[in-house]
Design an enzyme around this catalytic site. Structure first.
Site, mmCIF file in Angstrom:
data_model
loop_
_atom_site.group_PDB
_atom_site.id
_atom_site.type_symbol
_atom_site.label_atom_id
_atom_site.label_comp_id
_atom_site.label_asym_id
_atom_site.label_seq_id
_atom_site.Cartn_x
_atom_site.Cartn_y
_atom_site.Cartn_z
ATOM 1 C CB SER A 7 -0.900 0.012 1.236
ATOM 2 O OG SER A 7 -1.440 1.307 1.398
ATOM 3 C CG HIS A 30 -3.897 -1.639 -1.623
ATOM 4 N ND1 HIS A 30 -5.010 -2.390 -1.948
ATOM 5 C CD2 HIS A 30 -4.285 -0.843 -0.583
ATOM 6 C CE1 HIS A 30 -6.018 -2.067 -1.142
ATOM 7 N NE2 HIS A 30 -5.606 -1.124 -0.310
ATOM 8 C CG ASP A 32 -5.162 2.366 0.846
ATOM 9 O OD1 ASP A 32 -6.114 1.557 0.743
ATOM 10 O OD2 ASP A 32 -4.043 2.050 1.278
ATOM 11 C CG MET A 34 -8.617 6.940 2.395
ATOM 12 S SD MET A 34 -7.926 6.868 4.054
ATOM 13 C CE MET A 34 -6.881 5.396 3.917
ATOM 14 C CG HIS A 63 -9.290 0.009 -0.506
ATOM 15 N ND1 HIS A 63 -8.685 -0.210 0.722
ATOM 16 C CD2 HIS A 63 -10.626 -0.072 -0.277
ATOM 17 C CE1 HIS A 63 -9.603 -0.412 1.641
ATOM 18 N NE2 HIS A 63 -10.799 -0.325 1.070
ATOM 19 C CG MET A 65 -11.445 2.989 1.990
ATOM 20 S SD MET A 65 -9.898 2.957 2.913
ATOM 21 C CE MET A 65 -8.750 3.077 1.547
ATOM 22 C CG MET A 136 -11.687 -2.951 5.109
ATOM 23 S SD MET A 136 -10.174 -2.515 4.227
ATOM 24 C CE MET A 136 -9.221 -1.685 5.496
ATOM 25 C CG ASP A 174 -6.257 -2.913 3.135
ATOM 26 O OD1 ASP A 174 -5.178 -2.654 3.703
ATOM 27 O OD2 ASP A 174 -6.893 -2.082 2.450
#
Ligand code: DX5
Ligand code: ZN
Length: 216
Positions: A7, A30, A32, A34, A63, A65, A136, A174
């Site tokens: 990540s 990966h 992330d 957000m 990913h 979020m 998660m 994750d």
């Protein structure tokens, strides 16, 4: 074969190209995303994914979020994501289904993600069309948190649903993954391991990746 997905949340964003190169021995990268609403943190958006795409051939596992992720599927797909994960908690089931259709239309791989509070059975309406389920093992939002042992049950339940309804589907975990916890999640049925601090916090990221891959 277990896949490792470092990540970049734990990378140095001013040296992102260097830090992506440092994990080139990994299987996936990966990313992330957000939005400060679905989770209490802000990170990476579409332009950063587009820049990453220009600098690496690695498989981009993005990913999301974010609230109502359907709004951004086309943009992240066009930016070069290879796989998108949307959280089941982030919108109504009809809109999650629409987000998955948008992924299909864009030719990207499709995944749903589960917060720790969400039960394994929540994947059932979607499972047959998925390329991956993401479980998660921390509350989403930040790197460096402690692994939640109770999520091993959810991983086992998702594994048995996958084996029954869609054996080709990948099972990613994750949060809090390090050699000790990697062994437990692989044992429980995970085959894609995200790791931020365990890879980027190591002296030798390539060695850390190998340790995770062979944890069992
Ligand atoms: C947390 C993110 C994770 C995070 C994992 O919300 O989804 O991908 O980077 O970090 P570690 O491996 O440090 O727990
Ligand atoms: Zn993540």
């Amino acid at each position: 074969m277990v896949k490792i997905a470092p990540s970049i949340l734990s990378a140095d964003f001013c040296n992102l190209e260097r830090d992506i190169r440092r994990v080139s021995a990994a299987d996936w990268l990966h990313v992330d995303v957000m939005d400060g609403l679905f989770v209490p943190n802000l990170t990476i958006g579409v332009p950063v994914v587009a820049s990453i795409r220009r600098h690496t051939q690695m498989f981009l596992d993005v990913h999301l979020m974010i609230d109502k992720p359907e709004r951004y599927i086309d943009a992240f797909a066009q930016a070069g994501a290879d796989l998108l994960s949307v959280h089941l908690e982030a919108d109504h089931p009809t809109r999650i289904a629409a987000a998955l259709r948008a992924m299909e239309a864009n030719g990207v791989k499709k995944a749903v993600a589960l917060r720790p509070i969400t039960s394994a059975k929540a994947v059932l309406p979607y499972l047959e069309q998925l390329d991956m389920v993401l479980v998660m093992t921390v509350e989403p939002g930040f790197g460096g948190q402690a692994f939640m042992e109770q999520q091993l049950d959810t991983i086992r339940e998702v594994r048995s649903l996958i084996d029954r309804y869609n054996p080709a589907c990948e099972l990613e975990v994750d949060g809090g993954i390090a050699p000790g916890t990697a062994e437990k999640v692989i044992e429980a049925g995970a085959n894609v391991l995200v790791a931020g601090s365990a890879v980027y916090g190591a002296e030798d990221p390539a060695r850390a990746i190998e340790l995770l891959r062979t944890a069992r």
